[in-house]
Design an enzyme around this catalytic site. Structure first.
Site, mmCIF file in Angstrom:
data_model
loop_
_atom_site.group_PDB
_atom_site.id
_atom_site.type_symbol
_atom_site.label_atom_id
_atom_site.label_comp_id
_atom_site.label_asym_id
_atom_site.label_seq_id
_atom_site.Cartn_x
_atom_site.Cartn_y
_atom_site.Cartn_z
ATOM 1 N N TYR A 1 19.337 25.209 72.267
ATOM 2 C CA TYR A 1 17.804 24.832 71.887
ATOM 3 C C TYR A 1 16.964 24.677 73.073
ATOM 4 O O TYR A 1 15.878 25.613 73.020
ATOM 5 C CB TYR A 1 17.643 23.339 71.360
ATOM 6 C CG TYR A 1 16.166 22.882 70.871
ATOM 7 C CD1 TYR A 1 15.787 23.666 69.805
ATOM 8 C CD2 TYR A 1 15.634 21.919 71.468
ATOM 9 C CE1 TYR A 1 14.612 23.190 69.267
ATOM 10 C CE2 TYR A 1 14.595 21.735 70.889
ATOM 11 C CZ TYR A 1 13.908 22.311 69.700
ATOM 12 O OH TYR A 1 12.610 21.959 69.406
ATOM 13 N N LEU B 1 5.109 20.465 61.062
ATOM 14 C CA LEU B 1 3.886 21.072 61.846
ATOM 15 C C LEU B 1 3.234 22.371 61.234
ATOM 16 O O LEU B 1 2.007 22.293 61.155
ATOM 17 C CB LEU B 1 4.369 21.658 63.154
ATOM 18 C CG LEU B 1 5.357 20.419 64.108
ATOM 19 C CD1 LEU B 1 5.877 21.146 65.256
ATOM 20 C CD2 LEU B 1 4.708 19.267 64.226
ATOM 21 N N THR C 1 9.136 15.185 61.893
ATOM 22 C CA THR C 1 9.117 16.379 60.950
ATOM 23 C C THR C 1 10.656 16.182 60.484
ATOM 24 O O THR C 1 11.406 15.514 60.721
ATOM 25 C CB THR C 1 9.115 17.554 61.941
ATOM 26 O OG1 THR C 1 10.192 17.363 63.170
ATOM 27 C CG2 THR C 1 8.071 17.710 62.951
#
Length: 255
Positions: free
Chosen positions: A163, A17, A198
């Protein structure tokens, strides 16, 4: 705020990103200071040409990030640094209790929160302090901060306690930071991506990644880094976008 002739600090910019955002800003006539722990950030900056410079840095380090901010301000010359797009972060998966009945590792949890949440606060505070001294532009704007959250902040899956908590913290900081920094003419936004192509996705098993892509309502695929970069560009250019978190996820809702 325009991208052209303005300078932005991009963290996590060696790939994914952050790399895509740096590319889009340079293509629009802006300048970027790309920062990452990975040495490949230097090669990425070189590939972007004279409008890009690179620095290595740990987002949890006050010294490293102050150096990155100072370098971006210097690159911007008289105009200083106009904004930061903070993309650096890690993904972690661990159940509270594993199959053998062992509790999750506390140090691993703390590391995730330290990088994703404390690192975001560290970058935001130093960038804001630098941009508060900028000359005001249209509407009195002096800068913009774009942080990266995640859809896991809202509907995290099993094993994502660390997370999800770290990204929920990023979401929670957005509005109070925007309110506080409004007196300085600095906007604060966050993007909450869904499942994107990604390097972070490479840490997830292939079958799990395929299942995630198939679960996106439309388009039924992983997101492309440039789609994140395009949204960052829109946020930078639209002064009414402030204090908000935008989901960029194709309609996915994790279960």
């Amino acid at each position: 705020m325009q991208l052209k002739d303005n300078t932005f600090l991009i963290t996590g910019a060696a790939s994914g990103l952050g790399a895509a955002t740096a590319e889009r800003i340079v293509a629009a006539g802006g300048r970027v200071m790309v920062c990452d722990l990975n040495d490949s950030v230097v090669a990425h900056a070189e590939s972007l040409g004279e409008s890009a410079r690179a620095c290595r840095g740990d987002v949890t380090s006050a010294v490293d990030m102050q150096a990155a901010v100072d370098a971006a301000v210097a690159l911007g010359g008289e105009k200083g640094m106009a904004g930061v797009v903070h993309c650096a972060g890690v993904v972690s998966v661990a159940k509270l209790v594993d199959r053998e009945g062992n509790p999750a590792d506390l140090d691993a949890y703390a590391r995730t929160v330290q990088i994703n949440l404390v690192g975001t606060f560290n970058v935001m505070r130093l960038a804001a302090a630098a941009m508060a001294g900028n000359a005001p532009g249209e509407d009195g704007e002096r800068g913009v901060i774009i942080n990266t959250a995640s859809v896991a902040a809202f509907d995290g899956q099993v094993g994502q306690c660390a997370y999800s908590a770290s990204k929920a913290g990023v979401v929670g900081m957005s509005l109070p930071a925007a309110r506080e920094l409004s007196r300085h003419g600095i906007r604060v936004m966050a993007i909450a991506p869904g499942v994107f192509q990604t390097p972070m996705m490479s840490e997830i098993p292939d079958e799990a990644a395929k299942a995630l892509a198939a679960s996106v309502p439309f388009p039924k695929r992983l997101g492309k880094p440039d789609e994140f970069a395009r949204l960052a560009e829109q946020i930078i250019g639209n002064p009414m976008l402030n204090g908000e978190v935008i989901r960029l996820d194709g309609g996915i809702r994790m279960q």
